[in-house]
Design a protein around this motif. Structure first.
Motif, PDB file in Angstrom:
ATOM      1  N   LEU A  28      29.716  52.301 -45.937  1.00 28.77           N
ATOM      2  CA  LEU A  28      28.311  52.701 -45.913  1.00 28.77           C
ATOM      3  C   LEU A  28      27.462  51.443 -46.035  1.00 28.77           C
ATOM      4  N   LEU A  29      26.258  51.496 -45.539  1.00 30.24           N
ATOM      5  CA  LEU A  29      25.307  50.397 -45.672  1.00 30.24           C
ATOM      6  C   LEU A  29      24.213  50.803 -46.655  1.00 30.24           C
ATOM      7  N   LEU A  30      23.985  49.960 -47.659  1.00 27.10           N
ATOM      8  CA  LEU A  30      23.007  50.257 -48.709  1.00 27.10           C
ATOM      9  C   LEU A  30      21.984  49.140 -48.812  1.00 27.10           C
ATOM     10  N   PHE A  63      19.755  47.146 -61.382  1.00 26.48           N
ATOM     11  CA  PHE A  63      18.759  48.192 -61.155  1.00 26.48           C
ATOM     12  C   PHE A  63      18.380  48.821 -62.492  1.00 26.48           C
ATOM     13  N   LEU A  64      17.385  49.666 -62.465  1.00 28.31           N
ATOM     14  CA  LEU A  64      16.909  50.357 -63.658  1.00 28.31           C
ATOM     15  C   LEU A  64      17.017  51.864 -63.459  1.00 28.31           C
ATOM     16  N   PRO A  65      17.126  52.643 -64.528  1.00 29.70           N
ATOM     17  CA  PRO A  65      17.225  54.103 -64.386  1.00 29.70           C
ATOM     18  C   PRO A  65      16.025  54.665 -63.628  1.00 29.70           C
ATOM     19  N   GLY A  66      16.308  55.495 -62.647  1.00 27.80           N
ATOM     20  CA  GLY A  66      15.243  56.106 -61.872  1.00 27.80           C
ATOM     21  C   GLY A  66      15.042  55.474 -60.513  1.00 27.80           C
ATOM     22  N   GLN A  67      15.675  54.330 -60.254  1.00 28.83           N
ATOM     23  CA  GLN A  67      15.513  53.687 -58.963  1.00 28.83           C
ATOM     24  C   GLN A  67      16.454  54.299 -57.919  1.00 28.83           C
ATOM     25  N   PHE A  68      16.181  54.012 -56.638  1.00 30.42           N
ATOM     26  CA  PHE A  68      16.952  54.624 -55.559  1.00 30.42           C
ATOM     27  C   PHE A  68      17.354  53.594 -54.514  1.00 30.42           C
ATOM     28  N   CYS A  69      18.238  54.017 -53.617  1.00 25.16           N
ATOM     29  CA  CYS A  69      18.702  53.178 -52.511  1.00 25.16           C
ATOM     30  C   CYS A  69      18.481  53.891 -51.182  1.00 25.16           C
ATOM     31  N   ARG A  70      18.462  53.092 -50.126  1.00 28.09           N
ATOM     32  CA  ARG A  70      18.509  53.629 -48.768  1.00 28.09           C
ATOM     33  C   ARG A  70      19.930  53.471 -48.249  1.00 28.09           C
ATOM     34  N   LEU A  71      20.468  54.536 -47.687  1.00 31.14           N
ATOM     35  CA  LEU A  71      21.843  54.539 -47.198  1.00 31.14           C
ATOM     36  C   LEU A  71      21.869  54.802 -45.702  1.00 31.14           C
ATOM     37  N   LYS A  72      22.742  54.076 -45.010  1.00 34.30           N
ATOM     38  CA  LYS A  72      23.052  54.343 -43.608  1.00 34.30           C
ATOM     39  C   LYS A  72      24.550  54.580 -43.497  1.00 34.30           C
ATOM     40  N   ASN A  73      24.928  55.471 -42.588  1.00 34.49           N
ATOM     41  CA  ASN A  73      26.338  55.772 -42.376  1.00 34.49           C
ATOM     42  C   ASN A  73      26.744  55.324 -40.971  1.00 34.49           C
ATOM     43  N   PRO A  74      27.468  54.197 -40.859  1.00 34.48           N
ATOM     44  CA  PRO A  74      27.874  53.699 -39.536  1.00 34.48           C
ATOM     45  C   PRO A  74      28.782  54.658 -38.777  1.00 34.48           C
ATOM     46  N   ASN A  75      29.357  55.636 -39.497  1.00 34.35           N
ATOM     47  CA  ASN A  75      30.256  56.592 -38.860  1.00 34.35           C
ATOM     48  C   ASN A  75      29.525  57.828 -38.354  1.00 34.35           C
ATOM     49  N   TYR A  76      28.216  57.899 -38.617  1.00 33.07           N
ATOM     50  CA  TYR A  76      27.402  59.013 -38.131  1.00 33.07           C
ATOM     51  C   TYR A  76      26.857  58.664 -36.758  1.00 33.07           C
ATOM     52  N   LYS A 122      23.942  58.818 -35.495  1.00 28.91           N
ATOM     53  CA  LYS A 122      22.699  58.049 -35.564  1.00 28.91           C
ATOM     54  C   LYS A 122      22.894  56.970 -36.627  1.00 28.91           C
ATOM     55  N   THR A 123      23.493  55.869 -36.226  1.00 35.20           N
ATOM     56  CA  THR A 123      23.944  54.853 -37.180  1.00 35.20           C
ATOM     57  C   THR A 123      22.802  54.191 -37.941  1.00 35.20           C
ATOM     58  N   GLU A 124      21.595  54.171 -37.369  1.00 33.52           N
ATOM     59  CA  GLU A 124      20.471  53.492 -38.007  1.00 33.52           C
ATOM     60  C   GLU A 124      19.582  54.440 -38.810  1.00 33.52           C
ATOM     61  N   GLU A 125      19.998  55.689 -38.941  1.00 35.95           N
ATOM     62  CA  GLU A 125      19.187  56.677 -39.657  1.00 35.95           C
ATOM     63  C   GLU A 125      19.376  56.515 -41.170  1.00 35.95           C
ATOM     64  N   PRO A 126      18.335  56.093 -41.913  1.00 31.12           N
ATOM     65  CA  PRO A 126      18.480  55.901 -43.363  1.00 31.12           C
ATOM     66  C   PRO A 126      18.133  57.162 -44.145  1.00 31.12           C
ATOM     67  N   HIS A 127      18.800  57.346 -45.271  1.00 33.39           N
ATOM     68  CA  HIS A 127      18.480  58.430 -46.193  1.00 33.39           C
ATOM     69  C   HIS A 127      18.377  57.838 -47.602  1.00 33.39           C
ATOM     70  N   MET A 128      17.470  58.373 -48.390  1.00 36.80           N
ATOM     71  CA  MET A 128      17.215  57.837 -49.724  1.00 36.80           C
ATOM     72  C   MET A 128      17.889  58.704 -50.790  1.00 36.80           C
ATOM     73  N   PHE A 129      18.577  58.033 -51.721  1.00 35.89           N
ATOM     74  CA  PHE A 129      19.244  58.734 -52.817  1.00 35.89           C
ATOM     75  C   PHE A 129      19.048  57.960 -54.124  1.00 35.89           C
ATOM     76  N   SER A 130      18.731  58.684 -55.178  1.00 40.72           N
ATOM     77  CA  SER A 130      18.626  58.067 -56.501  1.00 40.72           C
ATOM     78  C   SER A 130      20.000  57.644 -56.994  1.00 40.72           C
ATOM     79  N   ILE A 131      20.038  56.542 -57.698  1.00 36.98           N
ATOM     80  CA  ILE A 131      21.290  56.074 -58.306  1.00 36.98           C
ATOM     81  C   ILE A 131      21.546  56.892 -59.562  1.00 36.98           C
ATOM     82  N   THR A 132      22.756  57.414 -59.690  1.00 36.26           N
ATOM     83  CA  THR A 132      23.082  58.209 -60.873  1.00 36.26           C
ATOM     84  C   THR A 132      23.899  57.427 -61.895  1.00 36.26           C
ATOM     85  N   SER A 133      24.534  56.344 -61.476  1.00 31.69           N
ATOM     86  CA  SER A 133      25.314  55.557 -62.431  1.00 31.69           C
ATOM     87  C   SER A 133      24.391  54.821 -63.394  1.00 31.69           C
ATOM     88  N   SER A 134      24.944  54.411 -64.521  1.00 30.20           N
ATOM     89  CA  SER A 134      24.186  53.648 -65.502  1.00 30.20           C
ATOM     90  C   SER A 134      24.011  52.214 -65.030  1.00 30.20           C
TER      91      SER A 134
END
Length: 235
Positions: A91-93, A34-47, A49-61
């Motif tokens: 988690l599902l990414l 990946f490149l700086p500034g890109q993001f992922c969609r995350l799902k939490n199977p333990n929540y 609403k298992t299919e509910e995605p949320h978007m978060f920017s990647i903070t690692s290099s």
């Protein structure tokens, strides 16, 4: 893009109600590129609403290959459920998505950051330090107070190697807070004072919608052309 399984490696409180979460791929020994500034969609199977995605920017290099890191503020049920989980949970990414902040044509970059909008910026700063890139990066970082300033200590350390400056602006200080820096919000006046506008910098802004709207007005008043402005809204 297909979702992949990742396991939670670590939770860490980085600021008030704001957590760093590290995850590792379960079915591979390295993360995707990946490149700086890109993001992922995350799902939490333990929540619930298992299919509910949320978007978060990647903070690692991008140079970190064994895990991905995300920074999230606890806003609602989904983020609370994730933080209430445990190391080893799945988690599902999917990703990466979005554009990078940086390209080789940019020699002077100004980051206008509000709160947890620091997430894509910290990935960029880590990458620039590791690559020893000659780019100048000024960071204007707005938060309520020092306790809500995610990655503050790391940022100060990174800027011992990165060309440019960090300007902290705090908006909600108590009478007992010891603070000699800017008080209030990032403004046209602060930008004019702290940024070398004659050097034609590129601006990247990231934060809540109201923050983005205020920054757009400030930059328009300063005569910054739209082609030198990038933005990402934190939802």
């Amino acid at each position: 893009m297909a979702f992949q399984k990742f396991a939670i490696l670590d939770f860490r409180l980085t600021a008030q109600d704001t957590y760093v979460v590290k995850v590792r791929p379960i079915e591979s020994d390295h993360v995707f590129s990946f490149l700086p500034g890109q993001f992922c969609r995350l799902k939490n199977p333990n929540y619930e609403k298992t299919e509910e995605p949320h978007m978060f920017s990647i903070t690692s290099s991008p140079h970190t290959k064994d895990y991905l890191e995300f920074c999230l503020k606890v806003y609602g049920n989904w983020t609370r459920a994730l933080i209430d989980g445990k190391v080893g949970d799945t988690l599902l990414l999917s990703g990466p998505y979005g554009r990078t902040i940086l390209d080789d044509s940019i020699k002077y970059l100004v980051l206008l950051i509000g709160g947890v909008g620091i997430a894509p910026a910290i990935s960029l700063l880590r990458y620039v330090k590791e690559e020893a890139k000659p780019i100048i990066i000024d960071l204007l970082y707005g938060n309520r107070n020092q306790e809500t300033s995610a990655y503050k200590d790391e940022i100060d350390q990174l800027y011992k190697s990165i060309k440019g400056k960090v300007v902290h602006v705090l908006s909600h200080l108590s009478e007992t807070d010891q603070w000699d820096g800017y008080k209030g919000f990032i403004s046209e006046e602060i930008i004019k004072k702290e940024v070398n506008l004659s050097a034609d910098p590129t601006f990247y802004m990231c934060g809540p919608l109201i923050f983005i709207q205020k920054m757009e007005v400030a930059l328009k008043n300063l005569g910054i052309p739209e082609e030198r402005i990038k933005k990402e809204i934190v939802t």
